[in-house]
Write a protein that holds these residues in place. Structure first.
Motif, PDB file in Angstrom:
ATOM      1  N   GLN A   4       0.816  -1.218   0.000  1.00  0.00           N
ATOM      2  CA  GLN A   4       0.000   0.000   0.000  1.00  0.00           C
ATOM      3  C   GLN A   4       0.847   1.265   0.000  1.00  0.00           C
ATOM      4  O   GLN A   4       0.423   2.289  -0.538  1.00  0.00           O
ATOM      5  CB  GLN A   4      -0.942   0.005   1.207  1.00  0.00           C
ATOM      6  N   ASN A   5       2.031   1.206   0.584  1.00  0.00           N
ATOM      7  CA  ASN A   5       2.882   2.398   0.633  1.00  0.00           C
ATOM      8  C   ASN A   5       3.985   2.386  -0.424  1.00  0.00           C
ATOM      9  O   ASN A   5       4.903   3.205  -0.385  1.00  0.00           O
ATOM     10  CB  ASN A   5       3.500   2.546   2.022  1.00  0.00           C
ATOM     11  N   ALA A   6       3.908   1.451  -1.375  1.00  0.00           N
ATOM     12  CA  ALA A   6       4.928   1.352  -2.419  1.00  0.00           C
ATOM     13  C   ALA A   6       4.907   2.607  -3.293  1.00  0.00           C
ATOM     14  O   ALA A   6       3.862   3.200  -3.530  1.00  0.00           O
ATOM     15  CB  ALA A   6       4.671   0.124  -3.280  1.00  0.00           C
ATOM     16  N   LYS A   7       6.078   2.996  -3.803  1.00  0.00           N
ATOM     17  CA  LYS A   7       6.165   4.148  -4.706  1.00  0.00           C
ATOM     18  C   LYS A   7       5.798   3.694  -6.110  1.00  0.00           C
ATOM     19  O   LYS A   7       6.447   2.823  -6.690  1.00  0.00           O
ATOM     20  CB  LYS A   7       7.559   4.759  -4.685  1.00  0.00           C
ATOM     21  N   ILE A   8       4.749   4.297  -6.667  1.00  0.00           N
ATOM     22  CA  ILE A   8       4.193   3.892  -7.961  1.00  0.00           C
ATOM     23  C   ILE A   8       4.276   5.066  -8.930  1.00  0.00           C
ATOM     24  O   ILE A   8       3.740   6.145  -8.654  1.00  0.00           O
ATOM     25  CB  ILE A   8       2.729   3.439  -7.810  1.00  0.00           C
ATOM     26  N   TYR A   9       4.913   4.853 -10.058  1.00  0.00           N
ATOM     27  CA  TYR A   9       4.998   5.887 -11.099  1.00  0.00           C
ATOM     28  C   TYR A   9       4.003   5.575 -12.204  1.00  0.00           C
ATOM     29  O   TYR A   9       4.011   4.476 -12.773  1.00  0.00           O
ATOM     30  CB  TYR A   9       6.413   5.949 -11.677  1.00  0.00           C
ATOM     31  N   VAL A  10       3.144   6.550 -12.510  1.00  0.00           N
ATOM     32  CA  VAL A  10       2.199   6.429 -13.620  1.00  0.00           C
ATOM     33  C   VAL A  10       2.666   7.370 -14.723  1.00  0.00           C
ATOM     34  O   VAL A  10       2.563   8.598 -14.601  1.00  0.00           O
ATOM     35  CB  VAL A  10       0.758   6.768 -13.189  1.00  0.00           C
ATOM     36  N   ALA A  11       3.215   6.817 -15.788  1.00  0.00           N
ATOM     37  CA  ALA A  11       3.664   7.612 -16.934  1.00  0.00           C
ATOM     38  C   ALA A  11       2.467   7.893 -17.829  1.00  0.00           C
ATOM     39  O   ALA A  11       1.755   6.978 -18.233  1.00  0.00           O
ATOM     40  CB  ALA A  11       4.731   6.851 -17.709  1.00  0.00           C
TER      41      ALA A  11
END
Length: 314
Positions: A4-11
């Motif tokens: 839930q706290n993972a760093k997620i990049y949405v390009a």
């Protein structure tokens, strides 16, 4: 599974697909979402992309950034569609690998499949025969992206996956009069014809091609589902398993918009691929199914068109 706290990049977070993925992530209470607008990060610039990944170190990446358009745009600017999409894909995927990204999901398009592929199209029909000429450049770029993910998996044991959506529509779509896809183009044209009291609207082709349409929020739900539940080199089709003719689509959009004039067809214009129906059994076997029926989705898309006038003026 994404923490839930993972760093997620949405390009591509400002586009229709990217913005829908951000909505779905927030709905599922993922809060550490990283985004960059184009003026802050040009994904065609390898050095800029490398610096971004080295600094931010995202653990998960949704690659939804792309240059997209309908038959007209693809036919008149094939070099642009190939160059921009190839550069974006290769830069992001390569930088993700170099900087230890745990998992990446690549978003493609059903146009990667052969023009005359057996219907409905299974994932394994890729590269079995010739592509549709009108969007060949875009398709080749997307094939390259998914293959690069597969090759990285093979060579470096990464966990990079791809999903191939059918025709999409919904909130934050592009309604440009020349560069949009067929469904948003119909929304704009029938709306403007209604406002102007025009007696008729002329559409490209003869209306016979069969097409499948998926509401973009349903795709976003599948994207997050696959990130958490699927690993493999073969892509996963995203669709409804239902199709209708372009003529039927025009009539449905006209009805939703409230246009009552005549619909004419210009048969001097290209039809595109005769039929494009995806086999979605793979996604269904994984436990996913779409939620939004077409007419309901068109109503929501039309409300979005009316609400976001700047988007409609592009």
């Amino acid at each position: 599974m994404m923490e839930q706290n993972a760093k997620i990049y949405v390009a591509g977070h400002r586009g229709m697909v990217g913005s829908a993925i951000c909505r779905e992530l927030r709905r599922q209470e993922y809060s550490n979402i990283v985004t960059r607008p184009h003026d802050a990060l040009d994904l065609c610039r390898q050095d800029a992309v490398e610096r971004f990944f080295a600094t931010e170190r995202p653990e998960y990446v949704f690659l939804a950034a792309a240059k997209v358009g309908g038959i007209g745009a693809n036919s008149t600017a094939p070099a642009d569609f190939m160059y921009i999409n190839m550069m974006v894909e290769m830069n992001v995927i390569h930088a993700a690998w170099r900087n230890g990204c745990k998992k990446l999901e690549f978003l493609g398009s059903s146009c990667i499949y052969p023009r005359m592929a057996p219907q409905p199209m299974k994932e394994d029909c890729l590269l079995t025969s010739a592509l549709e000429e009108t969007n060949e450049a875009y398709a080749l770029a997307k094939i390259s992206g998914l293959k690069y993910c597969s090759y990285l998996n093979r060579q470096y044991r990464t966990d990079y996956i791809s999903v191939m959506p059918t025709n999409l529509y919904g909130p934050n779509d592009n309604y440009h009069p020349e560069h949009s896809h067929v469904l948003p183009a119909f929304i704009r044209r029938f709306h403007e014809a209604k406002e102007a009291g025009a007696p008729s609207v002329t559409c490209w082709g003869d209306g016979s091609p069969l097409r499948e349409f998926l509401y973009v929020d349903d795709l976003a739900n599948l994207c997050v589902f696959l990130m958490n539940n699927y690993s493999g080199d073969e892509t996963v089709n995203a669709g409804t398993g239902k199709e209708l003719s372009i003529r039927e689509l025009a009539e449905t959009v006209a009805s939703v918009v409230g246009y009552t004039g005549e619909i004419l067809w210009d048969t001097t214009k290209p039809n595109g691929t005769p039929r494009k129906l995806l086999d979605v059994s793979k996604a269904e076997k994984l436990g996913w199914r779409y939620n939004t029926e077409l007419e309901d989705g068109i109503r929501s898309a039309y409300q979005d068109f009316l609400t976001h006038s700047r988007r409609a003026e592009r």
